[in-house]
Design an enzyme around this catalytic site. Sequence first.
Site, PDB file in Angstrom:
ATOM      1  N   GLU A   1      -2.104  -2.564   0.452  1.00 47.44           N
ATOM      2  CA  GLU A   1      -1.355  -2.866   0.814  1.00 47.44           C
ATOM      3  C   GLU A   1      -1.531  -4.502   0.267  1.00 47.44           C
ATOM      4  OE1 GLU A   1       1.211  -2.491   4.455  1.00 47.44           O
ATOM      5  OE2 GLU A   1       1.787  -5.491   4.554  1.00 47.44           O
TER       6      GLU A   1
ATOM      7  N   SER B   1      -4.453   4.261   0.425  1.00 50.18           N
ATOM      8  CA  SER B   1      -3.919   2.948  -0.048  1.00 50.18           C
ATOM      9  C   SER B   1      -4.392   1.582   0.560  1.00 50.18           C
ATOM     10  CB  SER B   1      -2.111   3.159   0.274  1.00 50.18           C
ATOM     11  OG  SER B   1      -1.921   3.633   1.649  1.00 50.18           O
TER      12      SER B   1
HETATM   13  P1  FAD Z   1      13.443  -0.838  13.536  1.00 54.88           P
HETATM   14  O1  FAD Z   1      12.743   0.466  13.036  1.00 54.88           O
HETATM   15  O2  FAD Z   1      14.450  -0.957  12.928  1.00 54.88           O
HETATM   16  O3  FAD Z   1      13.034  -0.802  14.699  1.00 54.88           O
HETATM   17  C1  FAD Z   1      13.138  -2.399  14.926  1.00 54.88           C
HETATM   18  C2  FAD Z   1      13.115  -2.689  16.389  1.00 54.88           C
HETATM   19  O4  FAD Z   1      14.544  -1.826  16.706  1.00 54.88           O
HETATM   20  C3  FAD Z   1      11.963  -0.948  17.715  1.00 54.88           C
HETATM   21  O5  FAD Z   1      12.252  -1.733  18.953  1.00 54.88           O
HETATM   22  C4  FAD Z   1      12.816  -0.042  17.794  1.00 54.88           C
HETATM   23  O6  FAD Z   1      13.409   0.548  18.440  1.00 54.88           O
HETATM   24  C5  FAD Z   1      14.494  -1.009  17.681  1.00 54.88           C
HETATM   25  N1  FAD Z   1      15.151   0.310  17.313  1.00 54.88           N
HETATM   26  C6  FAD Z   1      15.846   0.564  15.932  1.00 54.88           C
HETATM   27  N2  FAD Z   1      17.151   0.999  15.884  1.00 54.88           N
HETATM   28  C7  FAD Z   1      17.960   1.432  17.019  1.00 54.88           C
HETATM   29  C8  FAD Z   1      18.994   1.093  17.628  1.00 54.88           C
HETATM   30  N3  FAD Z   1      19.933   1.834  17.134  1.00 54.88           N
HETATM   31  N4  FAD Z   1      19.554   0.327  18.785  1.00 54.88           N
HETATM   32  C9  FAD Z   1      18.536  -0.358  19.281  1.00 54.88           C
HETATM   33  N5  FAD Z   1      17.204  -0.566  19.402  1.00 54.88           N
HETATM   34  C10 FAD Z   1      16.691   0.013  18.107  1.00 54.88           C
HETATM   35  N6  FAD Z   1       7.826  -7.070   7.500  1.00 54.88           N
HETATM   36  C11 FAD Z   1       8.479  -7.783   6.433  1.00 54.88           C
HETATM   37  O7  FAD Z   1       9.393  -8.452   6.449  1.00 54.88           O
HETATM   38  N7  FAD Z   1       8.049  -7.143   4.450  1.00 54.88           N
HETATM   39  C12 FAD Z   1       6.848  -6.772   4.885  1.00 54.88           C
HETATM   40  O8  FAD Z   1       6.559  -5.883   3.446  1.00 54.88           O
HETATM   41  C13 FAD Z   1       6.919  -6.234   5.940  1.00 54.88           C
HETATM   42  N8  FAD Z   1       5.823  -4.529   5.574  1.00 54.88           N
HETATM   43  C14 FAD Z   1       5.921  -3.338   6.804  1.00 54.88           C
HETATM   44  C15 FAD Z   1       4.735  -2.462   7.010  1.00 54.88           C
HETATM   45  C16 FAD Z   1       4.636  -1.904   8.272  1.00 54.88           C
HETATM   46  C17 FAD Z   1       3.235  -0.778   7.966  1.00 54.88           C
HETATM   47  C18 FAD Z   1       4.399  -2.149   8.795  1.00 54.88           C
HETATM   48  C19 FAD Z   1       4.334  -1.476   9.710  1.00 54.88           C
HETATM   49  C20 FAD Z   1       5.616  -2.674   8.892  1.00 54.88           C
HETATM   50  C21 FAD Z   1       6.109  -3.898   7.825  1.00 54.88           C
HETATM   51  N9  FAD Z   1       6.822  -5.187   8.325  1.00 54.88           N
HETATM   52  C22 FAD Z   1       7.064  -5.746   7.202  1.00 54.88           C
HETATM   53  C23 FAD Z   1       6.858  -5.788  10.213  1.00 54.88           C
HETATM   54  C24 FAD Z   1       8.910  -5.797  10.510  1.00 54.88           C
HETATM   55  O9  FAD Z   1       9.498  -5.622   9.478  1.00 54.88           O
HETATM   56  C25 FAD Z   1       9.151  -5.422  11.504  1.00 54.88           C
HETATM   57  O10 FAD Z   1       7.804  -4.970  12.692  1.00 54.88           O
HETATM   58  C26 FAD Z   1      10.446  -5.297  12.159  1.00 54.88           C
HETATM   59  O11 FAD Z   1      10.298  -5.899  14.033  1.00 54.88           O
HETATM   60  C27 FAD Z   1      10.661  -4.166  12.730  1.00 54.88           C
HETATM   61  O12 FAD Z   1      11.101  -3.088  10.963  1.00 54.88           O
HETATM   62  P2  FAD Z   1      10.904  -1.929  11.502  1.00 54.88           P
HETATM   63  O13 FAD Z   1      11.258  -1.186   9.892  1.00 54.88           O
HETATM   64  O14 FAD Z   1       9.897  -0.945  12.104  1.00 54.88           O
HETATM   65  O15 FAD Z   1      12.301  -1.665  12.563  1.00 54.88           O
END
Ligand code: FAD
Length: 293
Positions: free
Chosen positions: A17, A15
């Site tokens: 991106e 894939s």
């Molecule tokens: P989460 O899964 O919510 O995690 C974020 C942090 O919070 C982690 O440290 C986790 O351990 C912690 N956490 C989760 N749940 C809880 C809870 N209940 N209590 C306390 N802590 C908790 N960013 C963009 O803006 N646009 C994009 O298109 C984009 N694409 C991406 C694609 C990939 C493949 C990856 C790996 C990252 C991408 N990102 C993108 C970056 C991402 O948005 C950031 O890394 C963001 O900081 C975390 O997103 P997440 O969905 O992993 O968050």
Amino acid sequence: MKISEILKKGTFSVSFEFFPPKTQEGVVQLFETISELKNLKPTFVSVTYGAGGSTRDRTRDVVKRIHEEVGLNVMAHLTCIAHPKEELIDILEDYKRIGIDNILALRGDVPRDKPDWRPPDGACSYAVELVRLIRNHFGNYFCVCVASYPEGHPESPNMEWEIRFFKEKVEAGADFSITQMFFDNRYYYEFLDLCQKANINIPIIPGIMPITNFKQIKKFASMCGATIPQSLVEKLEKVEDNPKEVTKIGVEFAIKQCEDLILNGSPGLHFYTLNRSKATLEIFSAVKHLIRE
Ligand code: FAD
């Protein structure tokens, strides 16, 4: 087509991106890149989303064009911190209406250039809430992907924490995951071991960042907590101002990294293309023969 269905068949996933360009020129260049990479018959391509919601229309337009005009399987990224839940549902309804059934459910980051930025009332705080929202409102219509971090997310104090909240996303209904970029495969293999021990059984596809601009990658890597091996840093520092040499070293490195991942049974490769095709084409051509049909 749902990516989860393809992965279930044991197909090796390839894939690419892309990000939605800001200018018309950028859009033209992106679709040239896509038409070149289309020849590699990717399993799917994905389009990023601006965490502040700034790319809402641009992401949708690029996703729609790839789906309708190019005919590639596409996954839309969606971040949840900038939208109230009703808005997220509207965005997802719209994707469903146009036939998109793959979503990468993310939290996103607070915009760095807007220190006074506050999430709107009713927004989600973590990606897991978006996964739940999708499952509650749309059942199994969407294939849901989530992000994972072999070296740990910068906000996670340790890997135990990392795994605990990654598992929460999987239990909420994520079908598969794509990792943050990493340059040392040991982090990925150790992460897979931790997942296995925690009974996390979804496919975890490694995210590959071809290095073509060392300064830019150093910045990205430090922002997302990815380590660049010292031996690679030393090689790249010597040629930092020579883009051709940087690309040569970056491509050679990524080829070795991908070979190792394929030979160790990774379920696929996800390339962060930065909307360019050349490096990805070179890497893919060099490792293609190792991929099972
Ligand atoms: P989460 O899964 O919510 O995690 C974020 C942090 O919070 C982690 O440290 C986790 O351990 C912690 N956490 C989760 N749940 C809880 C809870 N209940 N209590 C306390 N802590 C908790 N960013 C963009 O803006 N646009 C994009 O298109 C984009 N694409 C991406 C694609 C990939 C493949 C990856 C790996 C990252 C991408 N990102 C993108 C970056 C991402 O948005 C950031 O890394 C963001 O900081 C975390 O997103 P997440 O969905 O992993 O968050």
